[in-house]
Design a protein around this motif. Structure first.
Motif, PDB file in Angstrom:
ATOM      1  N   LEU A 276       0.922  -1.251  -0.001  1.00 36.76           N
ATOM      2  CA  LEU A 276      -0.153  -0.145   0.125  1.00 36.76           C
ATOM      3  C   LEU A 276       0.780   1.263   0.171  1.00 36.76           C
ATOM      4  O   LEU A 276       1.844   1.213   0.631  1.00 36.76           O
ATOM      5  CB  LEU A 276      -1.065  -0.080   1.285  1.00 36.76           C
ATOM      6  N   HIS A 277       0.454   2.172  -0.720  1.00 40.00           N
ATOM      7  CA  HIS A 277       0.950   3.584  -0.560  1.00 40.00           C
ATOM      8  C   HIS A 277       0.363   4.298   0.790  1.00 40.00           C
ATOM      9  O   HIS A 277       1.159   4.715   1.734  1.00 40.00           O
ATOM     10  CB  HIS A 277       1.106   4.500  -1.713  1.00 40.00           C
ATOM     11  N   ASP A 278      -1.054   4.445   0.790  1.00 43.86           N
ATOM     12  CA  ASP A 278      -1.499   5.040   2.033  1.00 43.86           C
ATOM     13  C   ASP A 278      -3.026   4.679   1.862  1.00 43.86           C
ATOM     14  O   ASP A 278      -3.554   3.806   1.150  1.00 43.86           O
ATOM     15  CB  ASP A 278      -1.359   6.228   1.966  1.00 43.86           C
ATOM     16  N   GLU A 279      -3.796   5.195   2.650  1.00 45.94           N
ATOM     17  CA  GLU A 279      -5.250   5.002   2.916  1.00 45.94           C
ATOM     18  C   GLU A 279      -6.019   6.342   2.979  1.00 45.94           C
ATOM     19  O   GLU A 279      -5.670   7.257   3.204  1.00 45.94           O
ATOM     20  CB  GLU A 279      -5.610   4.086   4.052  1.00 45.94           C
ATOM     21  N   ILE A 280      -7.332   6.228   2.843  1.00 45.28           N
ATOM     22  CA  ILE A 280      -8.082   7.438   3.103  1.00 45.28           C
ATOM     23  C   ILE A 280      -9.576   6.827   3.772  1.00 45.28           C
ATOM     24  O   ILE A 280     -10.066   6.013   3.542  1.00 45.28           O
ATOM     25  CB  ILE A 280      -8.436   8.282   1.739  1.00 45.28           C
ATOM     26  N   ALA A 281     -10.005   7.723   4.699  1.00 46.92           N
ATOM     27  CA  ALA A 281     -11.159   7.535   5.664  1.00 46.92           C
ATOM     28  C   ALA A 281     -12.235   8.689   5.418  1.00 46.92           C
ATOM     29  O   ALA A 281     -13.408   8.077   5.537  1.00 46.92           O
ATOM     30  CB  ALA A 281     -10.813   7.242   7.132  1.00 46.92           C
ATOM     31  N   THR A 282     -11.709   9.740   5.068  1.00 43.16           N
ATOM     32  CA  THR A 282     -12.706  10.821   5.238  1.00 43.16           C
ATOM     33  C   THR A 282     -12.358  12.162   4.450  1.00 43.16           C
ATOM     34  O   THR A 282     -10.985  12.132   3.985  1.00 43.16           O
ATOM     35  CB  THR A 282     -12.955  11.224   6.756  1.00 43.16           C
ATOM     36  N   ASP A 283     -12.883  13.178   4.223  1.00 44.10           N
ATOM     37  CA  ASP A 283     -12.692  14.242   3.635  1.00 44.10           C
ATOM     38  C   ASP A 283     -11.819  15.107   4.603  1.00 44.10           C
ATOM     39  O   ASP A 283     -12.418  15.442   5.784  1.00 44.10           O
ATOM     40  CB  ASP A 283     -14.022  15.089   3.326  1.00 44.10           C
ATOM     41  N   LYS A 284     -10.708  15.548   4.311  1.00 36.79           N
ATOM     42  CA  LYS A 284      -9.735  16.245   5.162  1.00 36.79           C
ATOM     43  C   LYS A 284     -10.366  17.664   5.723  1.00 36.79           C
ATOM     44  O   LYS A 284     -10.390  18.093   6.633  1.00 36.79           O
ATOM     45  CB  LYS A 284      -8.321  16.760   4.473  1.00 36.79           C
ATOM     46  N   ARG A 285     -11.433  18.197   4.621  1.00 33.83           N
ATOM     47  CA  ARG A 285     -11.767  19.559   5.123  1.00 33.83           C
ATOM     48  C   ARG A 285     -13.003  19.461   5.973  1.00 33.83           C
ATOM     49  O   ARG A 285     -13.524  20.382   6.751  1.00 33.83           O
ATOM     50  CB  ARG A 285     -12.588  19.973   3.847  1.00 33.83           C
ATOM     51  N   ASN A 286     -13.464  18.081   6.055  1.00 36.57           N
ATOM     52  CA  ASN A 286     -14.824  17.614   6.945  1.00 36.57           C
ATOM     53  C   ASN A 286     -14.702  16.341   7.638  1.00 36.57           C
ATOM     54  O   ASN A 286     -15.090  15.537   6.678  1.00 36.57           O
ATOM     55  CB  ASN A 286     -15.896  17.991   6.111  1.00 36.57           C
ATOM     56  N   PRO A 287     -14.087  16.141   8.742  1.00 36.39           N
ATOM     57  CA  PRO A 287     -14.015  14.820   9.020  1.00 36.39           C
ATOM     58  C   PRO A 287     -14.866  13.813   9.484  1.00 36.39           C
ATOM     59  O   PRO A 287     -14.737  12.694   9.885  1.00 36.39           O
ATOM     60  CB  PRO A 287     -12.974  14.905  10.422  1.00 36.39           C
ATOM     61  N   THR A 288     -16.267  14.465   9.278  1.00 38.52           N
ATOM     62  CA  THR A 288     -17.438  13.426   9.740  1.00 38.52           C
ATOM     63  C   THR A 288     -18.039  12.905   8.393  1.00 38.52           C
ATOM     64  O   THR A 288     -18.693  12.180   8.684  1.00 38.52           O
ATOM     65  CB  THR A 288     -18.432  14.530  10.229  1.00 38.52           C
ATOM     66  N   VAL A 289     -17.266  13.130   7.104  1.00 36.70           N
ATOM     67  CA  VAL A 289     -17.675  12.623   5.992  1.00 36.70           C
ATOM     68  C   VAL A 289     -17.237  11.109   5.928  1.00 36.70           C
ATOM     69  O   VAL A 289     -16.232  10.797   6.594  1.00 36.70           O
ATOM     70  CB  VAL A 289     -17.078  13.318   4.854  1.00 36.70           C
ATOM     71  N   ASN A 290     -18.183  10.181   5.726  1.00 35.48           N
ATOM     72  CA  ASN A 290     -18.053   8.838   5.364  1.00 35.48           C
ATOM     73  C   ASN A 290     -17.979   8.154   6.932  1.00 35.48           C
ATOM     74  O   ASN A 290     -17.128   7.119   7.118  1.00 35.48           O
ATOM     75  CB  ASN A 290     -16.825   8.573   4.713  1.00 35.48           C
ATOM     76  N   ALA A 291     -18.658   8.885   7.975  1.00 35.87           N
ATOM     77  CA  ALA A 291     -18.643   8.138   9.256  1.00 35.87           C
ATOM     78  C   ALA A 291     -18.895   6.798   9.249  1.00 35.87           C
ATOM     79  O   ALA A 291     -19.968   6.313   8.597  1.00 35.87           O
ATOM     80  CB  ALA A 291     -19.524   8.943  10.005  1.00 35.87           C
ATOM     81  N   ASN A 292     -18.095   5.906   9.966  1.00 37.06           N
ATOM     82  CA  ASN A 292     -18.270   4.470  10.097  1.00 37.06           C
ATOM     83  C   ASN A 292     -17.939   3.755   8.796  1.00 37.06           C
ATOM     84  O   ASN A 292     -18.619   2.788   8.642  1.00 37.06           O
ATOM     85  CB  ASN A 292     -19.393   4.280  10.803  1.00 37.06           C
ATOM     86  N   GLY A 293     -17.542   4.569   7.591  1.00 37.28           N
ATOM     87  CA  GLY A 293     -17.695   4.169   6.330  1.00 37.28           C
ATOM     88  C   GLY A 293     -16.506   3.306   6.050  1.00 37.28           C
ATOM     89  O   GLY A 293     -15.469   2.955   6.765  1.00 37.28           O
ATOM     90  N   LEU A 294     -16.584   2.868   4.752  1.00 37.44           N
ATOM     91  CA  LEU A 294     -15.315   2.016   4.204  1.00 37.44           C
ATOM     92  C   LEU A 294     -14.085   2.834   3.945  1.00 37.44           C
ATOM     93  O   LEU A 294     -14.218   3.865   3.709  1.00 37.44           O
ATOM     94  CB  LEU A 294     -15.848   1.323   2.928  1.00 37.44           C
ATOM     95  N   LEU A 295     -12.870   2.041   3.896  1.00 35.85           N
ATOM     96  CA  LEU A 295     -11.729   2.918   3.866  1.00 35.85           C
ATOM     97  C   LEU A 295     -11.267   2.309   2.736  1.00 35.85           C
ATOM     98  O   LEU A 295     -11.523   1.181   2.252  1.00 35.85           O
ATOM     99  CB  LEU A 295     -10.668   2.444   5.107  1.00 35.85           C
ATOM    100  N   TYR A 296     -10.423   3.040   2.006  1.00 33.01           N
ATOM    101  CA  TYR A 296      -9.823   2.614   0.630  1.00 33.01           C
ATOM    102  C   TYR A 296      -8.220   2.907   0.698  1.00 33.01           C
ATOM    103  O   TYR A 296      -7.855   3.773   1.222  1.00 33.01           O
ATOM    104  CB  TYR A 296     -10.687   3.612  -0.538  1.00 33.01           C
ATOM    105  N   GLY A 297      -7.445   1.760   0.043  1.00 33.55           N
ATOM    106  CA  GLY A 297      -6.265   2.069  -0.036  1.00 33.55           C
ATOM    107  C   GLY A 297      -5.538   2.269  -1.529  1.00 33.55           C
ATOM    108  O   GLY A 297      -6.449   2.106  -2.373  1.00 33.55           O
ATOM    109  N   ALA A 298      -4.381   2.900  -1.618  1.00 32.43           N
ATOM    110  CA  ALA A 298      -3.837   3.031  -3.001  1.00 32.43           C
ATOM    111  C   ALA A 298      -2.781   2.007  -2.895  1.00 32.43           C
ATOM    112  O   ALA A 298      -1.648   2.434  -2.338  1.00 32.43           O
ATOM    113  CB  ALA A 298      -3.337   4.419  -3.048  1.00 32.43           C
TER     114      ALA A 298
END
Length: 724
Positions: A276-298
């Motif tokens: 993996l290079h890294d992952e993402i869980a949410t929007d940096k500008r609003n960390p409540t986006v995708n609450a309890n949601g799926l994580l994606y990797g690169a």
């Protein structure tokens, strides 16, 4: 019963009675400690003791393979050796103790809802204890050529390349901008040379062979050449030789204070051949986006299968990234066989996804290759404002967007190369990108326009980096990078952003430019960015008599809500740059890089320094950093956190003091990114946390070896070590 025990002690010889009385007091103390550990039906708790008594600041690890994907939870004992592993899914767990000064305890099988007292095992000798130390501590044993050996005199001289003008340039290559940018140095896989590599007449030849292994062999041997083959190989051979002879590094401190409140949860989420290079869980500008949601990797070069984690149901899945052109190239073949995979090409990606980012709608954007690198004609023929001002002939990576609702990808061609990406807080949700060292431009996508028109040509733009050298506040004709400064004109600087971030305070774009001494650049877009964008350049304070601390070579960077930029350096620092502290002009003929040393503050990482290096810094060289603008973790707003690539940790700087979020298992945690998400703002510490992933290219170097997979990590900070 108590009376009988006391009478029995009184009948013993005095010395034995004292020993037994001491043991009884110790046992009673342990029982009292257990009495104060409170657990729920989904917790495991107890006390950790060794022959030395209660063990404070050691890790208790609970692991199970009974969930849909492997699951691990790790906590730290308090000052009385007590622990609580909270919120465990129903399963049977192996539980054991790991800590500095110890060797792993036997594993105990248990289920949640139980008090389980654990017996720690004191390390029999310093070498056994050191097997658990972070990689950077082992790497600190490396003996670097002294300052007096520079500049290099080449193969017929001291073996150091003539291009190496200083010790600091040497450090840049063996740390940030070469070896360490892909994997740890100092872990067990690199500080030892496996006999499976073969027989060699000298340790230098063994090292020359090992760096040719696998699909990154050409790049690794190229880096050795940059240093000077003879001197570099001799340095690494000396290091592993001394390690083999029994030399050990200094001991790291055990977790202290708030570090003992950390809870780490891990899930497997990738295949053994993928990294993996890294992952993402949410929007940096609003960390409540995708609450309890799926994580994606690169997964970068390794595969086109994007790993996806559902942390609620503990399941891992994949989504395959497409390319637009089937002729898109794949990774090279191995230069030499590796001891792990032989001559197998384990990396087969065409998309080469590098960095993901959520938008405000919960969609995931990637920097991703969609075609071969030669650009279409419209990038060069002047058919767009950007191409007219600065034609671009090649683009190494473009953009892709995944919509979880429709489960469809949108591929977007860009004339500029992409590497990292960040959304601006503007009406157009502009997506700014870095190009990772390729091309002399900074590019962006107007995502609002793209959604309305689906016109990838009109929706993108780019600009060269132009300094306001004449100081008139606007962009004018300019001289080229290889031409002298002309006070009547502006000046273009060569280089492209590696790290990129957007300032919440004024909308300016900041990027890091790799190299020595390296620099960061502020870009003010203006009303028509291709024609109006102006740059300011600030070099790291290297050999600057006005700087209190010298440093060099930044890599990743981020920014806080006050506009203070944070970057990590090859010199072994986390550095901040505050433009508001600059005393002199920020533009004009003298504003060429070293004009604001007062804006820089450099914080050495707490790892030891490399042998032979006397300057400020450490053996650590982090890949990236991230600023917790919204206090998604619990250490406060605007806390910068570095990836701690040699420290098996995320390293947070809180009011000038380090807080190590250490990952003790499996050894080899190596992050290239992180983010913070708020799942439930009303749930206290349980409703928020940091997310990251094992991002080493050599995932088979991680503890467990071949077959080990990358993992997602969730870091949470509870109010005390026993909170559940």
């Amino acid at each position: 019963m108590r009376r009988a025990r006391l009478l029995y002690l009184s009948a013993m010889p005095a010395g034995l009675a004292v020993l037994c009385a001491g043991a009884l007091i110790k046992a009673n103390a342990q029982q009292r400690a257990v009495d104060t550990v409170r657990i729920d039906d989904d917790d495991i708790g107890g006390v950790v003791t060794s022959a030395n008594g209660p063990e404070a600041g050691v890790w208790v690890i609970a692991e199970t393979a009974e969930l849909p994907t492997r699951f691990i939870k790790i906590v730290v004992t308090d000052d009385r050796g007590r622990y609580v592993v909270p919120d465990l899914p129903k399963a049977s767990y192996s539980v054991w103790v790991r800590g500095y000064g110890l060797v792993d305890s036997p594993k105990t099988q248990c289920a949640p809802g139980k008090i389980v007292n654990l017996k720690a095992v004191v390390a029999p000798n310093p070498r056994a204890a050191a097997e658990y130390y972070p990689a950077s501590y082992w790497y600190s044993l490396l003996r670097v050529p002294g300052k007096s050996e520079f500049p290099g005199t080449g193969p017929k001289g001291n073996g150091i390349s003539e291009s190496m003008k200083s010790q600091a340039q040497w450090l840049e290559v063996i740390k940030t901008d070469s070896c360490w940018s892909c994997h740890q140095l100092g872990n067990k896989a690199t500080r030892e040379i496996s006999t499976n590599l073969g027989h060699f007449d000298s340790p230098m030849l063994a090292w020359e062979r090992r760096v040719q292994s696998g699909q990154a062999g050409s790049a690794m041997i190229g880096s050795i050449g940059r240093l000077g083959r003879e001197r570099a190989l001799a340095m690494f051979a000396d290091w592993t030789g001394r390690v083999a002879a029994g030399e050990v590094p200094p001991a790291p401190p055990r977790p202290q204070g708030v570090e003992r409140n950390v809870v780490i949860t891990e899930w497997d989420w990738a295949a053994p051949k993928a990294y993996l290079h890294d992952e993402i869980a949410t929007d940096k500008r609003n960390p409540t986006v995708n609450a309890n949601g799926l994580l994606y990797g690169a997964p970068e070069l390794s595969t086109d299968n994007i790993p996806v984690l559902d942390p609620v149901h503990h399941t891992a899945s994949q989504v395959r990234m497409p390319v637009r052109d089937p002729k898109t190239p794949a990774p090279p073949k191995p230069l030499q066989p590796s001891i792990y995979w032989g001559d197998e090409s384990i990396w087969d990606s065409q998309a080469n996804m590098h960095n993901p980012m959520f938008d405000e709608k919960g969609r995931v954007w990637f920097t991703s290759v969609i075609r071969p690198p030669d650009n279409p004609a419209y990038c060069q023929d002047g058919s767009s404002p950007s191409a007219k001002l600065f034609p671009v002939s090649r683009s190494g990576r473009q953009l892709a967007m995944w919509d979880p609702q429709t489960r469809k990808f949108t591929l977007i061609d860009t004339c500029f190369g992409t590497h990292h990406l960040q959304f601006a807080q503007d009406a157009n949700h502009t997506l700014w990108t870095s190009s990772g060292g390729g091309g002399d431009v900074v590019g962006w996508l107007n995502t609002k326009m793209f959604e309305e028109t689906h016109d990838e040509r009109r929706s993108q733009g780019w600009t060269a980096l132009i300094l306001d050298t004449n100081g008139n506040g606007r962009r004018d004709d300019y001289v080229e990078p290889d031409q002298p400064v002309d006070p009547a004109k502006d000046k273009r600087i060569s280089g492209s952003f590696y790290g990129v971030t957007v300032s919440p305070s004024d909308g300016s774009i900041w990027g890091s430019i790799l190299g020595f001494p390296g620099r960061i650049v502020r870009l003010a877009p203006g009303p028509n960015p291709p024609a109006t964008a102006l740059a300011e350049v600030y070099e790291l304070p290297w050999n600057n008599p006005r700087a209190l601390v010298q440093g060099f070579s930044p890599r990743g960077l981020d920014i806080d809500t006050n506009g203070v930029v944070w970057t990590v350096t090859a010199s072994g620092h986390l550095a901040s740059f505050d433009r508001r502290k600059c005393k002199g002009p920020l533009n004009g003929p003298a504003a060429t890089g070293q004009h604001c040393p007062e804006g820089w503050t450099l914080y050495p990482f707490p790892a030891p320094q490399l042998q032979g290096v006397t300057d400020s810094g450490s053996a650590e060289a982090s890949y990236y950093d991230w600023v917790d603008q919204f206090d998604t973790f619990g250490l406060g707003k605007n806390v910068p956190i570095a990836t701690g690539n040699g420290e098996d940790a995320l390293m947070a700087l809180v009011n000038g003091k380090w807080v190590a979020l250490r990952v003790p298992y499996p050894l080899g945690f190596f992050a290239k990114g992180l983010d913070g998400r708020i799942d439930d703002s009303n749930a206290g510490w349980k409703g928020k946390g940091l997310w990251s992933t094992y991002a080493t290219r050599a995932v088979f170097h991680v503890e467990g070896g071949k077959g080990t997979t990358s993992k997602v990590l969730h870091f949470q900070l509870r109010p005390d070590p026993l909170a559940n």
